[in-house]
Structure formats: C-alpha cells, structure tokens
Design an enzyme around this catalytic site. Structure first.
Site, mmCIF file in Angstrom:
data_model
loop_
_atom_site.group_PDB
_atom_site.id
_atom_site.type_symbol
_atom_site.label_atom_id
_atom_site.label_comp_id
_atom_site.label_asym_id
_atom_site.label_seq_id
_atom_site.Cartn_x
_atom_site.Cartn_y
_atom_site.Cartn_z
ATOM 1 N N ASN A 14 58.694 51.934 37.345
ATOM 2 C CA ASN A 14 58.473 50.712 38.098
ATOM 3 C C ASN A 14 59.058 49.578 37.249
ATOM 4 O O ASN A 14 58.414 49.074 36.334
ATOM 5 C CB ASN A 14 56.970 50.524 38.331
ATOM 6 N N ARG A 78 60.230 52.916 41.967
ATOM 7 C CA ARG A 78 59.662 51.997 42.934
ATOM 8 C C ARG A 78 60.713 50.932 43.246
ATOM 9 O O ARG A 78 61.228 50.283 42.343
ATOM 10 C CB ARG A 78 58.422 51.325 42.364
ATOM 11 N N HIS A 167 53.308 46.911 49.667
ATOM 12 C CA HIS A 167 52.214 47.800 49.205
ATOM 13 C C HIS A 167 52.210 49.108 49.999
ATOM 14 O O HIS A 167 51.169 49.780 50.090
ATOM 15 C CB HIS A 167 50.822 47.153 49.395
ATOM 16 N N HIS A 195 43.922 46.633 50.796
ATOM 17 C CA HIS A 195 44.396 46.734 49.412
ATOM 18 C C HIS A 195 44.197 45.360 48.776
ATOM 19 O O HIS A 195 44.932 44.411 49.066
ATOM 20 C CB HIS A 195 45.885 47.136 49.398
ATOM 21 N N GLY A 197 44.214 43.706 45.406
ATOM 22 C CA GLY A 197 44.493 43.600 43.975
ATOM 23 C C GLY A 197 44.742 42.137 43.673
ATOM 24 O O GLY A 197 44.128 41.259 44.276
ATOM 25 N N ARG A 228 48.561 33.655 45.550
ATOM 26 C CA ARG A 228 49.323 33.335 46.770
ATOM 27 C C ARG A 228 48.392 32.859 47.874
ATOM 28 O O ARG A 228 47.282 33.366 48.025
ATOM 29 C CB ARG A 228 50.082 34.566 47.282
ATOM 30 N N ASP A 269 40.775 35.829 38.718
ATOM 31 C CA ASP A 269 40.084 37.090 38.449
ATOM 32 C C ASP A 269 38.713 37.063 39.125
ATOM 33 O O ASP A 269 37.881 36.195 38.839
ATOM 34 C CB ASP A 269 39.927 37.291 36.938
ATOM 35 N N GLY A 317 42.183 46.668 42.532
ATOM 36 C CA GLY A 317 41.241 46.066 41.572
ATOM 37 C C GLY A 317 39.990 45.449 42.179
ATOM 38 O O GLY A 317 38.867 45.782 41.784
ATOM 39 N N GLU A 320 38.173 48.099 44.758
ATOM 40 C CA GLU A 320 37.492 49.226 44.111
ATOM 41 C C GLU A 320 36.285 48.778 43.291
ATOM 42 O O GLU A 320 35.371 49.564 43.055
ATOM 43 C CB GLU A 320 38.471 49.985 43.197
ATOM 44 N N ASN A 321 36.306 47.516 42.844
ATOM 45 C CA ASN A 321 35.287 47.092 41.872
ATOM 46 C C ASN A 321 34.307 46.026 42.322
ATOM 47 O O ASN A 321 33.240 45.883 41.723
ATOM 48 C CB ASN A 321 35.978 46.592 40.591
ATOM 49 N N GLU A 371 49.522 54.589 43.235
ATOM 50 C CA GLU A 371 50.880 54.396 43.734
ATOM 51 C C GLU A 371 51.883 55.282 42.999
ATOM 52 O O GLU A 371 52.842 55.776 43.593
ATOM 53 C CB GLU A 371 51.271 52.909 43.623
HETATM 54 P P1 ADP Z 1 47.701 44.288 40.666
HETATM 55 O O1 ADP Z 1 47.934 43.672 42.006
HETATM 56 O O2 ADP Z 1 48.163 43.463 39.538
HETATM 57 O O3 ADP Z 1 48.078 45.756 40.585
HETATM 58 P P2 ADP Z 1 44.949 45.238 40.462
HETATM 59 O O4 ADP Z 1 44.893 46.129 41.649
HETATM 60 O O5 ADP Z 1 44.889 45.843 39.115
HETATM 61 O O6 ADP Z 1 46.143 44.216 40.552
HETATM 62 O O7 ADP Z 1 43.758 44.181 40.615
HETATM 63 C C1 ADP Z 1 43.582 43.173 39.660
HETATM 64 C C2 ADP Z 1 42.417 42.304 40.078
HETATM 65 O O8 ADP Z 1 41.263 43.110 40.295
HETATM 66 C C3 ADP Z 1 41.985 41.311 39.016
HETATM 67 O O9 ADP Z 1 42.722 40.128 39.106
HETATM 68 C C4 ADP Z 1 40.519 41.080 39.357
HETATM 69 O O10 ADP Z 1 40.429 39.997 40.263
HETATM 70 C C5 ADP Z 1 40.095 42.327 40.072
HETATM 71 N N1 ADP Z 1 39.134 43.140 39.312
HETATM 72 C C6 ADP Z 1 39.378 44.060 38.357
HETATM 73 N N2 ADP Z 1 38.227 44.585 37.901
HETATM 74 C C7 ADP Z 1 37.218 43.985 38.581
HETATM 75 C C8 ADP Z 1 35.795 44.073 38.569
HETATM 76 N N3 ADP Z 1 35.155 44.919 37.758
HETATM 77 N N4 ADP Z 1 35.105 43.289 39.431
HETATM 78 C C9 ADP Z 1 35.731 42.441 40.267
HETATM 79 N N5 ADP Z 1 37.066 42.303 40.319
HETATM 80 C C10 ADP Z 1 37.799 43.049 39.492
#
Ligand code: ADP
Length: 393
Positions: A14, A78, A167, A195, A197, A228, A269, A317, A320-321, A371
């Site tokens: 990538n 990619r 994506h 999705h 992130g 964005r 974040d 991100g 999932e979290n 991915e």
């Molecule tokens: P990218 O688009 O850069 O691949 P990711 O899918 O890794 O991004 O997502 C990054 C984002 O995920 C971070 O900016 C943050 O906002 C969020 N994130 C990561 N871990 C957590 C968490 N434990 N709780 C809430 N948000 C999280």
C-alpha cells in the site's frame, strides 16, 4: 505468469504519498508472515519510493522472507482510483499502468504514489505477477441512478464527474465476513456496512452486490470523518470563494484536512472526544452529535434503498472500538428492526461478534476489517485462475 503449487505467498503493498505499508501473507491459511510500514517517504533517510521499497525488501530479507523467495506468487497493490475502466483486480502490464496513470487527475493525492510503488516493485522482481486491486472496484456495480450526480450529462462525462465510492476492499470483505458470522450465504443477505475509521463511508450491499455508497467522486462526500466534512451544500464553496476570498486550494484543504471532527472540536480521535465529553466539553459533544446524526441519516436512507435489511456491520477504528458511537447511532431505531443489546455492545472483543438483541430483526455486528487479506485474496485468486486446471484454488 503461471505459478507452481508451492508458490503460496502474496506480498501486499500500500504505497501512499508519504508511507509504504506492507504485509506478507500465506494464502494456504491467510496467515500473516510479516508486516510493517516505512514512514516519512520523501524525507531524509527515505528520499523516495525506490528507497522505501528497498527498505521493505531489506526488512523482509532480514526475516528470511526476501522478495527473491521462490514461495512468492505475486504482489498485490492497493490502487485508490480505478475510474470506470477498472472494476476488477487487474494483472499489471505496461498498458494497464498507463491507464492507471491517466486516472491521476481523479485522485491526485493517491494514484501517483500507487503507480510509483508498482513501478519500483516491477523492477525489483520483473518476473513476478503484479496485481492492482482498486478501492473503487466493489462499487462499480452501483446502478447508474446511484452513480450519477444530477448535473449536465455532457459536462459530467467530459470530466468523469460521477460517484465512484472508496474503501471498496473493506466493504467487500466485511459484507462477506458478516454473512460468515451469521452462517448465511452472502447472496441471501442485504447488509449495511459502516466503515468508520479516520476516513468513513457507508455502503448498502444487496446479496453481495454493492448498490449504494456514501463516498463519491472523491472520498470527501458522505459521512462526517476525522478531518473531512462529508456532505455539504456545494454552494458553500462558492460562498467561501466569493465572500471569504479563499482560493480553491485553500477550500480543498479546509474541507479535507480541517473539517469533520477536528474542525468541529479540534480533535479527530474518538477516544479523546469521548474523554472530553465525560468532562462536559460542549464542543466535543457537538462534534459527536453531528457525527452520529449524519450516520443515522445514512442508516435510514440505506434501509429505504435496500427495502429489507438483514444485517448491519460496524467496522474500522471507530466502528470496532466505540461502543458509544454504535449505541448512539442505533438508539431508538427499533421501528427499523434495529435493536442494540447494551451489554453485548459494551463487551470488548477482537473477532467478529453480534451486538443485537435476540428480538432485533436486523443482526447488528462488529466485524474487524482486513483490507490486506482482501487484497491478497483477490490477487491470489487472479494469479491462480490464470493457471490452467487450478481455478478451484
Ligand atoms: P484509518 O482510516 O487511518 O485506517 P482506523 O480505521 O485505524 O483509521 O481508525 C482510526 C480511528 O479510530 C482513530 O482516529 C480513532 O478515532 C478511532 N479509534 C481507535 N481506537 C479507538 C477506541 N478504542 N475507541 C474509540 N475510537 C477509537
């Protein structure tokens, strides 16, 4: 182009403008043999992509997994923008590379680095098949009425102004993974994939086929993202130019880099935003509310697009979290058949898992995206299919 049965490995590259991420996967079981990232490409020790790939090659060799390995079947790249020309993973030839270069005006930030990565990899192992896997490809099945903007057709076609979506490898992977999780065939399932992130997009997938997605000509359209804006009245751009005296490049930077969550509250974040909300920070709360409101609008819209929704999957991100984002997005949507189980939702886990209640008509899931595995799978399938008699592999 044919490879032998003991060629079971795929290197995924990538190549971004300032970094090169790589993973080496064994396709007999999808396991990861090596992974890494070379950052700050273009600065000091890593002056260009040739130096970056030299470093990737060195890191692999140090682990006994060098590019000269006879077990390597192909390199999967990619590539962000495939335009209308590339809707499938594609074996890279000189002609294909020239076509990808022609798409640079559509993705000026991404395609040039992707192309350079391909060129350098080809010089390192000229005998090895190189495959381009496009971020846009999964969305090529969108019906014309979903891909069209309602603007003058001749102007749109002259400049390629239409909705492509991005994506795609993640939406493809997750829409299949959620079917696996439910023990169903993907062709029987209507799914909404979120999705979320740093970049974020939604898709509506009917029986494994993408019918709508939230990103458009570029990744700027749609959901509120880390930096964005997502959807915006296009007249805001004229207003900023005429009244604000801003240049096109300044507005581009505003909407792509200084908007979304970071524009609304200074943080992109979601962890930090959650922490600030806990302290009663009004800006962080507003950023969260705008983000969730937009998501809810898309969930409602895609429910109507699909007519019947069987599954909804959160990935990347934030998806999932962040239990808080998931809960707020679907709160009160029992009328749409979506009901989150607050206990299941709050449990942390690493694999795919259901977070809906037993009576929820829509299965709501958290599904980690992968991915790189998807790019490797598509790459391996292509180079294997080229070998007579092995199309079942
Ligand atoms: P990218 O688009 O850069 O691949 P990711 O899918 O890794 O991004 O997502 C990054 C984002 O995920 C971070 O900016 C943050 O906002 C969020 N994130 C990561 N871990 C957590 C968490 N434990 N709780 C809430 N948000 C999280």
């Amino acid at each position: 182009m044919n490879h032998s049965p003991d060629q079971t490995r795929v290197l995924v590259l990538n190549s971004g403008s300032s970094s090169v991420k790589y993973q080496l996967l064994d396709m007999t079981d999808g396991s990861r043999l090596a992974a890494g990232i070379v950052e700050r490409v273009g600065e000091g020790e890593v002056p260009d992509h040739t130096a970056a790939l030299d470093r990737v090659s060195g890191e692999l060799s140090a682990q006994g997994l060098g590019l000269d390995s006879p077990a390597l079947a192909a390199v999967g790249h990619r590539v962000v923008h495939g335009g209308t020309r590339f809707t499938e993973p594609t074996l890279i030839t000189d002609d294909v590379l020239a076509e990808i270069e022609k798409l640079v005006p559509l993705a000026p930030l991404h395609n040039p680095a992707n192309v350079t990565g391909v060129k350098v990899a080809r010089t390192l192992r000229p005998d090895l098949p190189q495959v381009a896997v496009f971020d846009t490809a999964f969305h090529a099945t969108m019906p014309e009425y979903a891909a069209r903007y309602a603007i003058d057709v001749d102007t749109a076609d002259r400049y390629g102004v239409r909705r492509y979506g991005f994506h795609g490898t993640s939406h493809a992977y997750v829409s299949r993974a959620v079917a696996d999780l439910l023990g169903k065939d993907v062709t029987d399932l209507n799914t909404i994939v979120l999705h979320l992130g740093n970049g974020a997009s939604a898709s509506a997938v009917a029986g494994g086929v993408c019918v709508e997605t939230s990103m458009g000509l570029t990744p700027l359209e749609g959901l509120v993202m880390g930096t964005r804006s997502g959807d915006l009245d296009p007249a805001a751009i004229f207003h900023l130019a005429r009244v604000g005296g801003m240049s096109v490049d300044e507005i581009d930077a505003l909407l792509n880099k200084h908007s979304g969550l970071i524009g609304l509250c200074g943080d992109n974040d979601m962890r930090e935003i959650g922490r600030r909300m806990g302290e009663g920070d009004a800006d962080a709360q507003l950023a969260f509310d705008v983000y969730v409101h937009r998501l809810r609008k898309y969930v409602g819209a895609y429910t109507a697009v699909l007519g019947r929704v069987d599954a909804l999957a959160f990935t990347a991100g934030v998806g999932e979290n962040s239990a808080a984002v998931r809960e707020a997005t679907l709160r009160g949507l029992g009328g749409l058949g979506m009901e989150v189980d607050t206990v299941r939702n709050a449990l942390r886990g690493s694999g795919g898992r259901l977070i809906s209640t037993e009576r929820s008509a829509v299965a709501i899931a958290v599904v980690p995206t992968d991915e790189e595995l998807e790019i490797a799978t598509q790459t391996y399938r292509l180079v294997s299919a080229e070998r007579p008699g092995t199309s079942e592999r």
